[in-house]
Write an enzyme that holds these catalytic residues in place. Sequence first.
Site, short mmCIF file in Angstrom:
data_model
loop_
_atom_site.label_atom_id
_atom_site.label_comp_id
_atom_site.label_asym_id
_atom_site.label_seq_id
_atom_site.Cartn_x
_atom_site.Cartn_y
_atom_site.Cartn_z
N SER A 163 0.82 -1.20 0.00
CA SER A 163 0.00 0.00 0.00
C SER A 163 0.86 1.26 0.00
O SER A 163 1.59 1.52 -0.93
CB SER A 163 -0.97 -0.03 1.19
OG SER A 163 -1.91 0.99 1.11
N ASP A 218 -3.35 6.60 -3.22
CA ASP A 218 -2.12 6.03 -2.70
C ASP A 218 -1.62 4.99 -3.70
O ASP A 218 -2.29 4.71 -4.70
CB ASP A 218 -2.31 5.48 -1.29
CG ASP A 218 -3.16 4.22 -1.24
OD1 ASP A 218 -3.91 3.96 -2.19
OD2 ASP A 218 -3.08 3.49 -0.23
N ASP A 224 -1.46 1.76 -4.14
CA ASP A 224 -2.28 0.64 -4.61
C ASP A 224 -3.72 1.06 -4.84
O ASP A 224 -4.58 0.23 -5.12
CB ASP A 224 -2.20 -0.57 -3.67
CG ASP A 224 -2.87 -0.33 -2.33
OD1 ASP A 224 -2.91 0.83 -1.86
OD2 ASP A 224 -3.37 -1.31 -1.73
N ASP A 244 -6.23 1.98 -3.10
CA ASP A 244 -7.39 1.66 -2.28
C ASP A 244 -7.80 2.84 -1.40
O ASP A 244 -8.86 2.82 -0.78
CB ASP A 244 -7.17 0.39 -1.43
CG ASP A 244 -6.05 0.51 -0.42
OD1 ASP A 244 -5.28 1.49 -0.47
OD2 ASP A 244 -5.93 -0.40 0.43
#
Length: 611
Positions: free
Chosen positions: A161, A324, A326, A328
């Site tokens: 992440s 961000d 990734d 999510d």
Amino acid sequence: MTRVADRFTNGFDAEVVRAWIADDPDPQTATTLEHILAEAEAGDVAAIADLEDRFAGPLAFGTAGLRGEIAAGPNRMNRAVVIRAAAGLASFLSDTVGEGFRVVIGCDARYKSADFAADTAAVITAAGGTAIQLPEQLPTPLLAFALSHLDADAGVMVTASHNPPADNGYKVYLGRRPLLAIEPDQAAAEAGAGAQIVSPADALIAEQIAAVDSVASVPRAESGWEHLGEEIVETYLSRIDALGVRAESDLSIVLTSLHGVGAGVAEAALMRTGFTNLHPVASQQAPDPDFPTVAFPNPEEAGALDESYELAREVGAELVIANDPDADRFSAAIPDPSAATGYRQLSGDEVGLLLGEDAATRLAAGTHHAGQGADSAAPVFANSIVSSRALAAAAAGHGFAAVNTLTGFKWISRVAGLVFGYEEALGYCVDPAAVRDKDGISAAVTFAALASRLKADGSSIEAELDRIRGRDGFFATAPLSFRLDDVSLIATAMAKLRENPPTTLAGSPVAEVHDLSTGYQGLPPTDGILLLSDSGSRVIVRPSGTEPKLKCYLEVVAEPTELQAATDADARAAASAGVRLPATSASASLKPALRERLTSISTELKTYFGL
């Protein structure tokens, strides 16, 4: 097969290191350990300490899956650790589902992500399961979507992440069948299908991982797994299209993916829903595991949006959207002439309130996608306990229920009847029926649609916040984090808080102290302390689950009457002075006082902890 130890039991043990090296499938990490071992055996104290840390035990597998620095040894992220984790997951699924279990696998663009995904597919296939790989370098929400869309039994997303570049991680999600096998409450199993793992699944998988003797003992197929094509992205985009949110005015938007994997999908989703005035931050759009233009690849961190603001000033953007790495999570910023950058980044709580109010308004009007089914369950709004209490107030104002959950979307997303959920750390779920997790792309599209609709109506994001606060009260929040190299200081701070908590918050006596480790208002136990003052100020302190941080969540409250009183006081002062003030909102009049309260509490906590 001889068991390969994953830890030292009595200090530095060269034979344990040699056995791990011999079992390591990655020549790069094996060679690294060989060099460190040679230095350690030559008496290098630093090398010995390094190995003792690497062999302190296996990287812990829990509700966050795995996450850590990419490096050699059992207490790091590497192919040996991932293969063991995949074998444990396969054994768990074989026990609960049986042969033919299906696992969807995705990965971001971090170092080793593609290798970790391929190893997982090889292990799952050899174990008798069906491994289904997503195209490489796709956002985490695509993995969560594919898991539910394909009705698979599990999902694995290789990502860290927004962690620093040196890290990687391994998120695990479960589908219906394994949850029904381990969960006595069928309704709870159904509600959790497609979400990240929680107890007892994490412990059951961890047991299977611990039972793996060695990497060499784990069969790995050389081929035989499925590869999904770009059609899965098209299906995901079609689902966002079906949400019914659209551009209702020409809105100039700056986009950044912070060197992550969300750029292409986010831009396509916005274009499909009518947003054409898009301005990507070119220097940050291509995936780059080094994240060269930011100190931390996290929209929450100071300076992360600097390049976005620069471009926004150039093009006169009305909205900045940042995902961000990734994708999510997403962050939004709006024009603010009083800010040095020309833009104000909205807090996660502000965005959560705006999206929640929007969902509740459309749900009450019958125009929200979640309200179209005749057999839909009673809608529920949810947020993590560390998030603002404003969402609950807004939902109640529309006649809907709202609940608190533990921190993390693994809890928020499994609330039965969920129609919207969020956490203050920039995570939002606007379509839980399709993505049982936070989704920074569908949330960004929904937020852009809200901003465009407000513009078409002659309003704005700031004016909408003011309207809601005038109705429900002003819930002002602020984060306070202590990043600590010595993680033992976190436990020390929590122990101090339990033994001798503060007695006042910004001058208001602390009326309630709740130790969340014993449970709170029906929530499972978690490591945290909640303080509530007579004036309604609230502080929650907890260790971060993914970073070496002690995190404090501050909230102060003003009732609607206070907002009106502040506005009236400003008007009287202006009249007495014989001047005309520019039109300002009620919340703007009260904001300095609330900010002062938050600053006071922050200062008190810094002094209290001494960190």
